[in-house]
Design a protein around this motif. Structure first.
Motif, mmCIF file in Angstrom:
data_model
loop_
_atom_site.group_PDB
_atom_site.id
_atom_site.type_symbol
_atom_site.label_atom_id
_atom_site.label_comp_id
_atom_site.label_asym_id
_atom_site.label_seq_id
_atom_site.Cartn_x
_atom_site.Cartn_y
_atom_site.Cartn_z
ATOM 1 N N HIS A 208 0.855 -1.157 0.070
ATOM 2 C CA HIS A 208 -0.092 -0.013 0.039
ATOM 3 C C HIS A 208 0.953 1.230 0.122
ATOM 4 C CE1 HIS A 208 -3.664 2.085 1.609
ATOM 5 N NE2 HIS A 208 -2.780 2.965 2.104
ATOM 6 N N PHE A 209 0.886 1.952 -1.349
ATOM 7 C CA PHE A 209 1.780 3.048 -1.107
ATOM 8 C C PHE A 209 1.036 4.531 -1.433
ATOM 9 C CE2 PHE A 209 4.692 -0.350 -3.122
ATOM 10 C CZ PHE A 209 5.694 -0.207 -2.029
ATOM 11 N N HIS A 210 1.627 5.322 -0.909
ATOM 12 C CA HIS A 210 1.146 6.661 -1.243
ATOM 13 C C HIS A 210 2.390 7.338 -2.227
ATOM 14 C CE1 HIS A 210 -2.407 7.480 1.731
ATOM 15 N NE2 HIS A 210 -2.219 6.089 1.709
ATOM 16 N N ASN A 211 1.650 8.250 -2.575
ATOM 17 C CA ASN A 211 2.644 8.924 -3.660
ATOM 18 C C ASN A 211 2.857 10.346 -3.461
ATOM 19 O OD1 ASN A 211 3.676 9.064 -6.272
ATOM 20 N ND2 ASN A 211 2.013 10.175 -7.234
ATOM 21 N N THR A 212 2.906 10.668 -2.108
ATOM 22 C CA THR A 212 3.211 11.927 -1.335
ATOM 23 C C THR A 212 4.128 12.539 -2.018
ATOM 24 O OG1 THR A 212 2.360 10.922 0.570
ATOM 25 C CG2 THR A 212 3.141 13.004 0.897
ATOM 26 N N ARG A 213 5.224 11.658 -2.196
ATOM 27 C CA ARG A 213 6.514 12.412 -2.750
ATOM 28 C C ARG A 213 6.852 11.957 -4.088
ATOM 29 N NH1 ARG A 213 6.395 12.097 2.622
ATOM 30 N NH2 ARG A 213 6.922 14.116 4.013
ATOM 31 N N GLY A 214 5.828 11.297 -4.851
ATOM 32 C CA GLY A 214 6.082 11.216 -6.178
ATOM 33 C C GLY A 214 6.806 9.727 -6.597
ATOM 34 N N MET A 215 7.108 9.046 -5.303
ATOM 35 C CA MET A 215 7.591 7.639 -5.632
ATOM 36 C C MET A 215 7.018 6.716 -5.773
ATOM 37 S SD MET A 215 11.190 8.471 -3.568
ATOM 38 C CE MET A 215 10.542 9.137 -1.931
ATOM 39 N N SER A 234 -5.948 3.787 -5.505
ATOM 40 C CA SER A 234 -6.943 4.605 -5.309
ATOM 41 C C SER A 234 -7.254 5.225 -6.623
ATOM 42 C CB SER A 234 -6.857 5.634 -4.057
ATOM 43 O OG SER A 234 -7.773 6.263 -3.889
ATOM 44 N N LEU A 235 -8.403 4.908 -7.148
ATOM 45 C CA LEU A 235 -9.097 5.776 -8.073
ATOM 46 C C LEU A 235 -8.886 7.205 -8.268
ATOM 47 C CD1 LEU A 235 -10.665 4.727 -10.744
ATOM 48 C CD2 LEU A 235 -12.830 6.160 -9.800
ATOM 49 N N GLY A 236 -8.071 7.816 -9.198
ATOM 50 C CA GLY A 236 -7.854 9.112 -9.400
ATOM 51 C C GLY A 236 -6.660 9.648 -8.521
ATOM 52 N N GLY A 237 -5.929 8.652 -7.877
ATOM 53 C CA GLY A 237 -5.063 8.885 -6.861
ATOM 54 C C GLY A 237 -5.500 9.722 -5.606
ATOM 55 N N LEU A 238 -6.681 9.456 -5.509
ATOM 56 C CA LEU A 238 -7.365 10.308 -4.292
ATOM 57 C C LEU A 238 -7.005 9.639 -3.087
ATOM 58 C CD1 LEU A 238 -9.685 12.463 -4.548
ATOM 59 C CD2 LEU A 238 -11.158 10.857 -3.476
ATOM 60 N N CYS A 252 -2.465 5.849 -7.744
ATOM 61 C CA CYS A 252 -3.672 6.045 -8.648
ATOM 62 C C CYS A 252 -3.857 5.025 -9.343
ATOM 63 C CB CYS A 252 -3.509 7.319 -9.435
ATOM 64 S SG CYS A 252 -4.762 7.539 -10.833
ATOM 65 N N THR A 253 -5.067 4.399 -9.265
ATOM 66 C CA THR A 253 -5.289 3.165 -9.887
ATOM 67 C C THR A 253 -5.018 3.072 -11.385
ATOM 68 O OG1 THR A 253 -7.279 2.898 -8.147
ATOM 69 C CG2 THR A 253 -7.260 1.214 -10.123
ATOM 70 N N GLU A 254 -5.741 4.063 -11.965
ATOM 71 C CA GLU A 254 -5.465 4.347 -13.622
ATOM 72 C C GLU A 254 -4.201 4.176 -13.925
ATOM 73 O OE1 GLU A 254 -7.195 6.184 -11.654
ATOM 74 O OE2 GLU A 254 -7.556 8.004 -12.666
ATOM 75 N N ASP A 255 -3.310 4.930 -13.067
ATOM 76 C CA ASP A 255 -1.909 5.146 -13.487
ATOM 77 C C ASP A 255 -1.078 4.014 -13.384
ATOM 78 O OD1 ASP A 255 -2.533 7.726 -14.003
ATOM 79 O OD2 ASP A 255 -1.659 8.717 -12.329
#
Lengths: 308, 308
Positions: A208-215, A234-238, A252-255
């Motif tokens: 489970h990753f967050h994209n807080t710093r783009g990584m 998560s859809l939309g990177g929400l 983001c799911t789609e990315d």
């Protein structure tokens, strides 16, 4: 570079995505999103959480959402997040049969989330596990702040190793390792996952990753190379990070799906369907999301040659 | 996972970053940005381009910018982009001694950019190279649309291989492979770079990624694993794609440097300095940029524990 042939995507927009939104999304709009996700062939879905409605009002209608869709045939696996025994009991009373218990590897973060230290949450987990076993509920466990804590900083690898060992001894089916505030880097991810998979070869892991710093996508790439084939997205990177206003949330799911498909890795999902759902999401939450694909379109999109 | 110990960052914000901005950034503001970049220890800088001022008015003051900073001691290497011989002559007349000639691997994209097909641009390159050699100018070459063309789609690997072979025969020092519209994926990047490095072991390569579909850092990770240690990046992730309005531009300097430093890879740059420059950039271009780091701060930032 070796990758798994197929990856499982666990969609978390209805939980992690919506829980920090200013707007409390009503049942019918959650149902609209749910339907679009099902049409995209999503097979596992974290649909909400059972927490105190005063603390997270965005999730207060999770039981209603479950009731609205539980009877559907061929529905995805519906997972609810719980932070404690009370949440498990509440979820069970709504008929939920798959739960995700979350606690933090760092004491300070766990205190902030559930007013317990890590050891106290682990003790509660034993009770929750008994409860789940006696009610035929499948229980998975997420370790928040696995790759770093916004209060304490680095979380020692030995601490994660020890927590995983204890969860493995409890025969937890899937352990989710969560980069709760987007602190992980690909080298760290590859190192930790390789070590854990060597030590616990039969344990299933989900990341489970967050994209807080783009990584976020880089950390997924590193995880794939370590043999991981299951991710929360998560859809939309929400989603968000309460400590960094304006910062990006979950991967983001789609990315993620676009990258995986372009790399020849199957997900079983419809990228076109996800983009429709992602467009609907922006209308529902009433703001743009961090989705790249929604803005740029897939890379196989060909543009007409300008006539000038 | 093997990575180089040290990576060279070529800052392109003054060229690729600003060339699609609605605001034509005046000389003094470009100079302000330049000074902040130099303070961050940037050692190679693409400062502008010599193209027709009617086509790219944002770059019309490139010669003036060069004149303003050329005499500084310990300045970074100052590189100008050129699309043709006229650009080379113009740059030379301003005293520029390092040039980057760009052409596209796909005919349609090259026609759109410079009204020539790929072969015609390669012929012009021979003349430019003679001109540069006779004037003591160092000439590097960038191959745009290496990983895909927004008009033609896939660009055959053999085509890239053939172009690299011809540039290597001309003894071009550094070849930049550019993912001009953000179509590359990490598997493709790793595959192509591994093949090219095997076939041309003494050739220096530099990589230029756009983050149009969010895969920029993942493509850098894949490049590092293929042994690449030189990248173009743009402060604030500024830059754009004329075909996808609202889509993100180049990979973001501070996001790349943050990831590299967290992975233990040296760049020689000051992340703190870059963040100051990135904040100044938002004021200059008068809008937010796609920088993650500017919003979230570095991952080693510790937050105070709330007192509730």
């Amino acid at each position: 570079m070796n990758f798994p042939e197929r990856v499982q995507i666990n969609e978390v927009v209805l939980r992690d995505g919506l829980q920090l939104e200013a707007k409390i999304v009503p049942l019918e709009e959650k149902k609209e999103l749910y339907d679009l996700l099902v049409k995209s062939n999503i097979k596992t879905l974290e649909f909400g959480s059972f927490v105190h409605p005063k603390l997270v009002p965005q999730m207060a209608n999770s039981g209603e959402l479950f009731a609205a869709v539980a009877a559907e045939t061929q529905r995805p696996a519906l997972i609810a997040l719980i932070p404690n025994l009370k949440g498990a009991e509440n979820a069970q009373s709504h008929g939920v049969s798959q739960l995700n218990f979350v606690f933090s590897a760092s004491d300070t973060h766990n205190q902030q989330n559930v007013r317990k230290n890590t050891e106290e949450s682990l003790n509660e987990l034993k009770t929750i596990l008994e409860f789940c076993n006696s009610h035929g509920i499948m229980l998975n466990v997420s370790i928040a702040t696995t790759f770093g804590c916004p209060f304490e900083g680095e979380v020692p690898v030995e601490r994660i190793q020890n927590l995983v060992r204890r969860l493995a001894e409890m025969e937890i089916d899937t352990i989710t390792l969560a980069d709760t505030t987007g602190m992980a880097n690909p080298k760290q991810v590859y190192g930790l996952l390789t070590m854990l998979r060597n030590e616990f070869p039969s344990q299933k892991f989900n990341l489970h990753f967050h994209n807080t710093r783009g990584m976020g996508l880089s950390n997924i790439l590193a995880s794939l190379q370590a043999g991981i084939d299951s991710f929360d997205t998560s859809l939309g990177g929400l989603g968000g990070c309460p400590f960094a206003p304006g910062a990006t949330g979950n991967v983001c799911t789609e990315d993620v799906v676009h990258m995986l498909h372009n790399m020849g890795i199957e997900t079983g999902l419809s990228l076109e369907g996800l983009l429709k759902a992602s467009a609907a999401l922006e209308k529902i939450v009433e703001h743009r999301t961090p989705s790249y694909l929604l803005k740029a379109g897939p890379s196989d999109r060909k543009y007409p040659v300008p006539s000038n």
